[in-house]
Design an enzyme around this catalytic site. Structure first.
Site, PDB file in Angstrom:
ATOM      1  CE  LYS A 253     -31.960 -50.903 -58.970  1.00  0.00           C
ATOM      2  NZ  LYS A 253     -31.917 -49.772 -59.916  1.00  0.00           N
TER       3      LYS A 253
ATOM      4  CB  SER B 116     -34.589 -50.557 -62.661  1.00  0.00           C
ATOM      5  OG  SER B 116     -33.437 -49.828 -62.341  1.00  0.00           O
TER       6      SER B 116
ATOM      7  CB  SER C 147     -33.200 -46.649 -62.354  1.00  0.00           C
ATOM      8  OG  SER C 147     -33.324 -47.190 -63.643  1.00  0.00           O
TER       9      SER C 147
END
Lengths: 450, 527
Positions: free
Chosen positions: B76, B171, B195
């Protein structure tokens, strides 16, 4: 005994009572109704030597000054408080900056053990209570020399508190007698130093050097027990000697390793305390005393001519010999203190509380540190007085001059002359000579061998 | 090959059935073809190929570093990667190239994993849809799945072609889409309020949140320091365990990691769950829960019960306060953590030169999106002297109560809690953006964020497809630092439900070449 009321005023700093004639806390701003009620409050802890109030001036009405000092001492350590970058004076700009110091996102603080030991040593030397658990906090403000937008400090629960520092002041007309006084230490806390900014007005730019950002500082907060520049100077001098004896800070004011801010106010004895101003930018003991005395006089003059004192920050202009207001960009600052989430509480142990089987490198044992403390200046002086029969004043002078004590002890080793004679020679003849020629002991050509 | 488990591919690499370079090229090719998913912000092609080359050398010499050697992974884009742009999907960090690797990234690289790229997210990890980033939203691969296309409800008002795709969740939506679309075998996400688990549920993946303090946060650009953890997204529990074994352990650079030694482990196959006690928190049965998820939750409970486990209803009484509490603490930390972004040392700097303050203000206005700025403002409000006691301190106390709820339940004999992960299956993007980020976060985090406040381990497991053919996940929550036990139960569940594989074939004709000559891969759970 009623606990003194601690009120947080102005720039997030703690203020308590000043122990002068039943006064009750520094006032900030113009008088209001509440001061009259404070006037009636008793200051119920008053067992300390009375201050000599300022001598009566033109107006004939007695004034008393209240001085509180905040000292920042750079910790003498190899690396910074929370990162591994080196601590060194006068290195090329931005050459001692780790990723953490530059606040690169994702970096985390890691506590430096040596800095914690330095704080404990200093706390013990200043008769403080060492908090077995202390906490770290973030103090937020925006400034270009503060890369993270916050400073890591100890606001809620500092590492040491409630100590005292005993110092000597010369008394009498000829300044020949010594009296000892004590100033109370409110607390000692660990915090980060900021970087340095250099303003280039010519090119309208500011140059930032982050070498100093993150260096460990000991903030020593004194209770406002002092009354004049001379006392402040004596306190700072003694603190310097202590720090140097401990090795926890080199405490050289000229190199910025020791910074002192003074909070000063004046009032009539028996009346509530006056509005205080903060004086910064004091980089020598001499200027410190001058600035404080000047500011006291300035405030007296101002009040006597019907003016009022603003709660402001002033700086000492050594060329002009007076304090001038600093551009107060900050206004009323709210530092939005918040616990530092990346640092668990700092837990210290003593021999009694140390869990069995813990590795000694993993913990700090307060008792061990106490046992290993070097001889403090006050003990050294006592020893000199006892051993050589000199006057206390002489012992102070011997310690106050860099290198003089060593010189004296070397002479004593070599000579068969009487101690009193040697003392007299060193303090009068030698020292007088050095002063006359503006030399330090190390620079003199005199050798201890006779 | 790309649909296999990590372990299977590792064996294939060792046996020479495929080389790291071939594997790398396949993944890179698929990444290109699935570009429209917008899962990746940066594809580190050169780096990956170089790493593949080195891995190949090692395999040739019979000196592979371990199971992860030569395995494509994604990270990420809020993890610092040395020499590779790290943006947090924000204008503030566009072009920011960190000079160091996050500890978890370093650990993966030390094991020989191939870094395929940095995945897309909500800006600074704030959001639950991966829709609010500076590089655009992430599309859920299941939008294009055979399952969804065949079973979806017909649109009442026919929207333009290609605009009715579904959100990937957030997210860590980019990481989820990357793994889900077979472009890599594992991806790092982060989990602050759900997330990692949320997008895992929406993309049919195993989304694991380790215990706080187990895995290092050094190098993870923080959202909420006291709640963030690196998360792991994979297609099966075994793969998660492999990655966790590499990542877990004390890091001297992160003072919040525990110092107890951690040994890598394989997840045992549980055959007997009769000694297990599963808790069902009654407060999690909220009206907003979709009937499909509720029924699936119930079925899962029955599954455990009929296998002999004890399934009981429990209470987490302070659940209803957790969203508000989370928002106070989260925004306060955000306000603090974002203070460093001033354009001075790194990142975006505006052109304003008048004064430092003006420069800061313009830089931050230009660099942050509305979501970030909104949270900074709220957070600063809560930290003001006059508000601190009533908001921040109060929230800390409520947080303690919420954490204690879990402690009490676990102390009463419950081993694992079983809850939904999300309120419903993934919704269409156009539907999702009808509400603002704050509203959506508050809704979507409801089952996941109390876990972050308590620092517990949790995992979202794909449970079944909805009537529309979309994944629905269920969450398991375990005792602190009992991550292995949690994964053990999750693995048993995985075996029971046999969640179907995403079928992208046929809809992306270009992709068929990637899968050609292979039978449709199935996720095998044999050892």
């Amino acid at each position: 005994m009623a606990a003194p009321m601690l009120r947080r005023v102005g720039l997030g700093r703690l203020w308590g009572f000043a122990w002068v004639d039943g006064g009750s806390g520094h006032r900030r701003g113009s008088p209001n109704g509440s001061t009259s009620s404070r006037r009636r409050e008793q200051s119920s802890v008053a067992q300390q030597p009375l201050h000599t109030a300022q001598k009566p001036r033109k107006g004939g009405h007695k004034w008393a000054a209240v001085v509180g000092l905040e000292i920042h001492a750079q910790i003498s350590s190899n690396s910074k408080l929370f990162s591994g970058s080196q601590v060194s004076f006068m290195a090329p700009p931005n050459s001692l900056v780790s990723f953490f110091d530059a606040s690169l996102p994702g970096t985390l603080p890691v506590l430096n053990r040596r800095c914690v030991e330095a704080a404990v040593m200093t706390g013990l030397a200043l008769n403080c209570h060492i908090n077995k658990k202390s906490l770290f906090d973030r103090k937020h403000y925006f400034y270009s020399d503060l890369p993270a937008g916050y400073q890591i400090t100890q606001q809620r629960l500092p590492i040491a508190a409630n100590g005292s520092l005993t110092y000597g002041v010369f008394m009498g007309n000829k300044q020949s007698r010594m009296a000892t006084k004590t100033v109370r230490i409110r607390q000692i806390q660990l915090e980060q130093d900021s970087g340095k900014s250099l303003h280039d007005d010519l090119r309208s730019q500011t140059l930032i050097d982050l070498n100093r950002a993150g260096v460990g500082l000991l903030e020593v907060v004194l209770e406002p027990d002092l009354c004049c520049g001379e006392e402040a100077a004596a306190v700072i001098k003694e603190l310097q000697l202590i720090l140097q004896a401990l090795g926890t800070s080199q405490a050289n004011m000229a190199e910025g390793q020791l910074r002192v801010d003074a909070n000063i106010s004046v009032h009539h004895p028996g009346e509530p305390l006056g509005v205080r101003t903060e004086v910064k930018n004091l980089n020598s003991i001499r200027f410190l005393a001058k600035a404080i005395d000047h500011e006291i006089q300035r405030q007296i003059n101002e009040l006597e001519s019907g003016g009022e004192i603003l709660n402001e920050t002033r700086s000492f202009d050594c060329k002009l010999g007076c304090t001038v207001p600093m551009r107060d960009k900050e206004g009323k600052q709210d530092y939005r203190f918040m616990p530092e989430p990346n640092l668990p509480p700092l837990v210290l142990y003593d021999s009694a509380s140390l869990p069995a089987g813990t590795e000694s490198q993993q913990v700090i044992n307060i008792d061990q540190i106490r046992d290993a403390l070097p001889e403090l200046p006050s003990a050294t002086r006592e020893r000199l007085v006892r051993r050589y029969g000199m006057l206390p004043e002489h012992s102070f002078t011997l310690l106050n001059e860099v290198g003089l004590l060593q010189f004296f002890q070397n002479v004593m080793k070599e000579t068969r002359a009487e101690p009193k004679k040697v003392t007299s020679w060193v303090l009068n003849t030698l020292l007088g000579y050095l002063k006359h020629h503006n030399l330090a002991v190390s620079e003199s050509s005199e050798k201890p061998h006779l | 090959m790309l649909g296999r488990t990590l372990r299977e591919v590792s064996v294939a690499l060792k046996q020479g059935q495929i080389t790291p370079t071939e594997l790398c090229r396949k993944c890179l090719s698929l990444i290109q073809k699935t570009k429209f998913l917008n899962a990746y912000i940066t594809v580190s092609e050169e780096v990956a190929l170089k790493q593949a080359e080195e891995s190949e050398k090692r395999y040739k010499q019979g000196q592979s570093l371990g199971i992860l050697d030569g395995i494509p992974v994604a990270v990420k884009d809020n993890f610092s990667t040395s020499g590779i742009q790290t943006t947090c999907a924000s204008n503030m960090l566009k072009g920011y190239i960190p000079p160091f690797n996050a500890t978890v990234v370093q650990k993966l690289l030390d094991q020989g994993a191939l870094l395929m790229g940095k995945t897309n997210l909500d800006e600074f990890a704030m959001g639950s849809g991966s829709t609010d980033g500076a590089f655009g939203p992430v599309k859920n691969p299941w939008s294009y799945s055979k399952q969804y296309q065949e079973q979806r409800r017909p649109q009442s008002n026919r929207k333009r072609e290609g605009t009715d795709w579904l959100i990937a969740g957030g997210s860590s939506g980019g990481s989820a889409a990357a793994v889900s679309a077979f472009t890599c075998f594992a991806a790092l996400g982060s989990d602050t309020g759900g997330s990692t688990r949320n997008p895992a549920a929406h993309c049919g993946l195993v989304g694991f949140k380790p215990s706080y303090g187990l895995v290092s946060r050094h190098g993870l650009i923080p959202l909420v320091n006291s709640m963030d953890v690196p998360g792991i997204l994979t297609r099966c529990v075994d793969d998660t365990a492999i990655v966790l074994g590499v990542l877990a352990g004390h890091d001297p650079k992160d003072s919040t990691t525990v110092q107890d030694p951690v040994k890598p482990f394989t997840v045992p196959s549980l055959s007997d769950v009769s000694k297990l006690c599963i808790g069902i928190p009654k407060e999690y049965l909220v009206p907003e829960l979709s009937s499909e998820v509720r029924s699936l939750w119930s079925k899962a409970a029955d599954l455990f019960e009929s296998a002999g486990a004890k399934v009981i209803e429990v209470s987490l009484p302070h659940t209803s306060y957790s969203i508000v509490c989370y928002h106070v603490l989260c925004t306060a930390e955000v306000a603090s953590n974002m203070a460093r972004f001033d354009g001075l040392e790194y990142g975006h700097r505006c052109d304003v030169n008048m004064s430092t303050e003006a420069m800061y203000a313009a830089t931050r206005r230009e660099g942050f999106n509305d979501v970030v700025r909104g949270r900074i403002l709220s957070g600063n409000f809560f930290l003001l002297k006059e508000n601190y006691e009533n908001y921040f301190i109060k929230a800390q106390k409520v947080r303690r109560l919420i954490a204690n709820d879990f402690v009490n339940v676990f102390n009463s004999g419950v081993d694992i809690l079983l809850t939904p992960t999300t309120l419903s299956e993934a919704v269409p993007f156009l539907e999702f953006i009808k509400e603002d980020n704050r509203t959506r976060s508050a809704q979507d985090d409801i089952f996941t964020q109390a876990v972050n406040m308590a620092g517990l381990p949790a995992v979202s497991m794909p449970a079944a497809l909805s009537t529309q053919g979309l994944p629905i996940g269920l969450q398991f929550i375990g005792h602190a630092f009992c991550d292995q036990k949690l994964l053990t139960v999750a693995k048993w569940f995985e075996k029971q439900v046999q969640f179907p594989v995403l079928q992208l074939q046929g809809l992306m004709d270009d992709c068929s070449s990637v899968f050609e000559n292979e039978t449709l891969p199935s996720v095998s759970v044999k050892q």
